[in-house]
Design a protein around this motif. Structure first.
Motif, PDB file in Angstrom:
ATOM      1  N   THR A 185      39.886  38.975  41.705  1.00 48.04           N
ATOM      2  CA  THR A 185      39.826  37.948  40.655  1.00 48.04           C
ATOM      3  C   THR A 185      39.431  38.543  39.308  1.00 48.04           C
ATOM      4  OG1 THR A 185      37.560  37.362  41.298  1.00 48.04           O
ATOM      5  CG2 THR A 185      39.353  36.068  42.269  1.00 48.04           C
ATOM      6  N   LEU A 195      41.297  37.971  35.659  1.00 44.71           N
ATOM      7  CA  LEU A 195      40.647  37.691  34.382  1.00 44.71           C
ATOM      8  C   LEU A 195      41.139  38.649  33.297  1.00 44.71           C
ATOM      9  CD1 LEU A 195      38.544  36.241  32.623  1.00 44.71           C
ATOM     10  CD2 LEU A 195      36.832  37.854  33.496  1.00 44.71           C
ATOM     11  N   HIS A 240      40.068  31.079  33.451  1.00 46.70           N
ATOM     12  CA  HIS A 240      39.856  31.734  34.746  1.00 46.70           C
ATOM     13  C   HIS A 240      38.947  30.895  35.634  1.00 46.70           C
ATOM     14  CE1 HIS A 240      37.958  35.145  37.164  1.00 46.70           C
ATOM     15  NE2 HIS A 240      39.241  35.295  37.415  1.00 46.70           N
ATOM     16  N   LEU A 291      46.570  29.017  37.586  1.00 46.88           N
ATOM     17  CA  LEU A 291      46.377  29.089  36.134  1.00 46.88           C
ATOM     18  C   LEU A 291      47.141  28.011  35.370  1.00 46.88           C
ATOM     19  CD1 LEU A 291      46.324  32.951  35.554  1.00 46.88           C
ATOM     20  CD2 LEU A 291      44.507  31.339  34.900  1.00 46.88           C
TER      21      LEU A 291
END
Length: 517
Positions: free
Chosen positions: A455, A459, A484, A509
Motif C-alpha cells: 500500500t 501511495l 489513499h 481509488l
C-alpha cells in the motif's frame, strides 16, 4: 516562503496548548467572555457525553486542582441534577484548587471527597464510568504523584473513561507520552481539536474524539492566528484540475517510475497502476532490462523502459538512460522495489541529485539517501517528496524507529528541514510536513485495510500523479494521503479490512475520489 493556513480551507486547524491558551486569554481579556461560563458549558457538554456513554450506574470523577478539575466538578453537579449516582474524588484539598475550580467546588452539594493516592484503587471499584479531570492541555512531561497513581488506578479499573479536553498524561501539543497516561474511550475536547489527539502515540490513548462548542468567539478578525498544523479534509481532492475535453494524455500528467529488482517487481506495478488510477495520463516504468518482459506482461496500460543492469538489478549505465527518460516526465518516482544490491544505491543517489523534475523518493530510494545523508537532497532545484515509514525515517535521521514513533511530529519536521523536502511519515496518523513553513497536514486515519504489503507503493503512485497534474509538493502529498486513506476505507468496505490487499486499494481509488472520501 510561509504558507497562510487561510489559503488552505481543506485543512482543519489543530491547536497546541500555547495556541489554546492564547485563544482563551483573548476571549476572556479582549472579548469579555467569563471563565466560569466557559467552565459551565464545558461541564455541560461532558456531562451529556457521559450520560450517553454510561446511562446507568455509579459515575466517579477524579479531579485535579486546576481548571480541568473544575470542569469535572461541574460535570458532577450536572449529572447529579439529572439523577445520576455520582462521586467526585479530589486529589487535593479545596483550598488548593484554582479559583474557578474552587467556585465550582462550593456549588457542589457535598463538595466531593478528598482521597489519598493509595486509596484510589479501592475508591474506584465498581465504577460504571470514570471521568478523567486531572490534567488539562497545559501539561507536558511525566506526571508525578498523586496524579501518576491516579492515572494507574483509573486504567486498572477497566471501566470506560471519558477524558476532559485531553487524556491526562498526554502532551496536547505533540501527542507525545513520556510516562503514565489515561487510556480513554472518549475524549471530549473543548472548542478546538488538539494536535496530540490525532498524532500517535497520543491518538491511541484519546479513543474517540468529540469536539464541543463551549462558547469561545470564533471567526473574528482580531482572533489569534490560525495554527499551521491541521487535519487533511476532503476538499483537498478538488485541487487538481479535471481532464478537459480537448486535452490529451500528456496534458493529464506524465509519470516515470524508476525501480524494480528480482523478487520485487510488484512494487513498481502497484505504483504505476495507482498513478494511472489517480489521473496520470501517461505512465512509464523504467526497470532493469533483464526483468522488462515481466513488466510488459503485467502492465497493460503502462509503457516499460528497459535500463542497463544485470542479475535483475540496475547497473551504473542506467543513470544516463533514466535521466534522459525523466526529461519527458512531469513527475518521477524513485525507489519502489529497487533492492539493495551492490551499486544500486549509487544509481539512486546519482539520480536523486540529477533529476530536474518533481521527485518522489520511496522504499530503497530512501535507504540509498540514508546511506548518503539526508542533507544531500537539500540542493535540489525541483520539488522533492519523501514517503518513509518510521523505520525508514529513523535511518534517514540516524536513530531508532522507536524514537521516531515516540516523537513523530518533531521527527517529520526535522526531516523536512534537513532534506529541504516535503516529508510524508506514514502511519494511521500519516503526517505531511512542509520544509518551507510550519505547515503539517495530519491524516485522520481510520483505514486499517492499509496495513498490508504494497500500500505504500500505491501511495507513491497517487502522489506522483498529483504532482504530475500540477500540484505543489505539500498540496500533492496531502491530497495523495487523503485519497489513499479513502481508498483504504472503500476497499475495507468491499473486502473486509483483514482481506484487503494493495491491488484492492488501487481499484478503490476511483470510488474514493468520487465520493471525496
Amino acid at each position: 516562503m510561509t504558507h497562510s493556513p487561510a489559503k488552505r480551507p481543506w485543512i482543519e486547524p489543530l491547536y497546541t496548548s500555547d495556541q489554546m491558551r492564547a485563544l482563551d486569554a483573548w476571549a476572556i481579556e479582549q472579548k469579555g467572555t467569563q471563565s466560569l461560563d466557559l467552565m459551565e458549558r464545558a461541564g455541560s457538554e461532558v456531562a451529556r457525553a457521559v450520560a450517553e456513554l454510561a446511562p446507568g450506574g455509579l459515575v466517579r470523577i477524579v479531579c485535579g486542582k486546576g481548571n480541568n478539575g473544575g470542569d469535572g466538578l461541574v460535570v458532577a453537579r450536572l449529572l447529579r441534577e439529572q439523577g445520576f449516582d455520582v462521586e467526585a474524588l479530589l486529589l487535593w484539598p479545596p483550598e488548593e484548587l484554582s479559583t474557578d475550580a474552587r467556585a465550582n467546588h462550593e456549588r457542589l452539594d457535598d463538595g466531593g471527597r478528598v482521597v489519598e493516592a493509595a486509596e484510589l484503587p479501592a475508591a474506584l471499584e465498581g465504577s460504571a464510568a470514570i471521568v478523567d479531570a486531572l490534567l488539562g492541555t497545559g501539561f507536558a512531561g511525566d506526571p508525578r504523584d498523586p496524579v501518576r497513581a491516579a492515572i494507574d488506578a483509573i486504567n486498572a479499573t477497566g471501566a470506560p473513561v471519558v477524558a476532559i479536553d485531553v487524556p491526562s498524561g498526554l502532551d496536547a501539543s505533540s501527542g507525545e507520552i513520556t510516562g503514565a497516561c489515561v487510556d480513554a474511550r472518549l475524549t471530549v475536547t473543548l472548542q478546538k481539536p488538539k494536535v496530540g489527539l490525532w498524532v500517535h502515540p497520543g491518538k491511541h490513548n484519546a479513543g474517540r474524539v468529540e469536539v464541543v462548542d463551549i462558547g469561545l468567539p470564533v471567526n473574528e478578525p482580531d482572533a489569534p492566528p490560525v495554527p499551521p498544523v491541521g487535519l487533511i479534509r476532503s476538499p483537498v481532492l478538488e485541487l487538481p484540475e479535471p481532464r478537459g475535453p480537448a486535452g490529451n494524455k500528456f496534458d493529464s500528467g506524465a509519470v516515470l517510475v524508476i525501480g524494480g529488482s528480482t523478487g520485487l517487481t510488484g512494487a513498481v506495478c502497484l505504483c504505476c497502476e495507482a498513478a494511472m488510477r489517480a489521473g496520470g495520463g501517461w505512465v512509464r516504468a523504467a526497470v532493469p532490462a533483464s526483468l522488462n518482459e515481466i513488466f510488459e506482461i503485467k502492465l497493460t496500460e503502462v509503457m516499460s523502459l528497459p535500463l542497463a543492469g544485470d542479475d535483475g538489478h540496475f547497473g551504473a549505465d542506467a543513470v544516463e538512460q533514466a535521466l534522459e527518460a525523466s526529461e519527458r516526465a512531469d513527475a518521477v518516482v524513485l525507489g519502489p522495489g529497487m533492492g539493495r544490491a551492490r551499486g544500486v544505491f549509487a544509481v539512486a543517489q546519482s539520480l536523486a541529485k540529477a533529476i530536474r523534475k518533481p521527485l518522489l523518493i520511496d522504499a530503497d530510494g530512501l535507504n540509498a539517501i540514508a546511506d548518503a545523508g539526508i542533507e544531500t537532497l537539500a540542493g535540489r532545484d525541483a520539488p522533492t517528496v519523501l514517503t518513509p515509514h518510521a523505520g525508514e525515517l529513523g535511518r534517514l535521521l540516524g536513530r531508532e524507529s522507536s524514537q521516531v514513533e515516540s516523537h513523530r511530529l518533531a521527527a517529520v519536521r526535522e526531516a523536512a528541514g534537513r532534506a529541504g523536502a516535503t516529508v510524508v511519515l506514514k502511519g494511521d496518523d500519516t503526517l505531511v510536513a512542509a520544509h518551507d513553513s510550519d505547515a503539517v497536514g495530519v491524516s485522520a486515519g481510520g483505514s486499517p485495510g492499509l496495513a498490508t504489503a504494497g500500500t505504500g507503493d500505491v501511495l507513491s503512485g497517487v502522489i506522483a500523479a498529483l504532482l504530475a497534474r500540477g500540484l505543489g509538493a505539500f498540496e500533492g502529498a496531502c491530497a495523495g494521503v487523503r485519497a489513499h486513506a479513502g481508498a483504504g476505507r472503500v476497499a475495507a468496505e468491499n473486502r473486509g479490512a483483514d482481506s484487503v490487499i494493495a491491488g484492492d486499494v488501487v481499484e478503490a481509488l476511483p470510488a474514493a475520489l468520487r465520493r471525496m472520501a
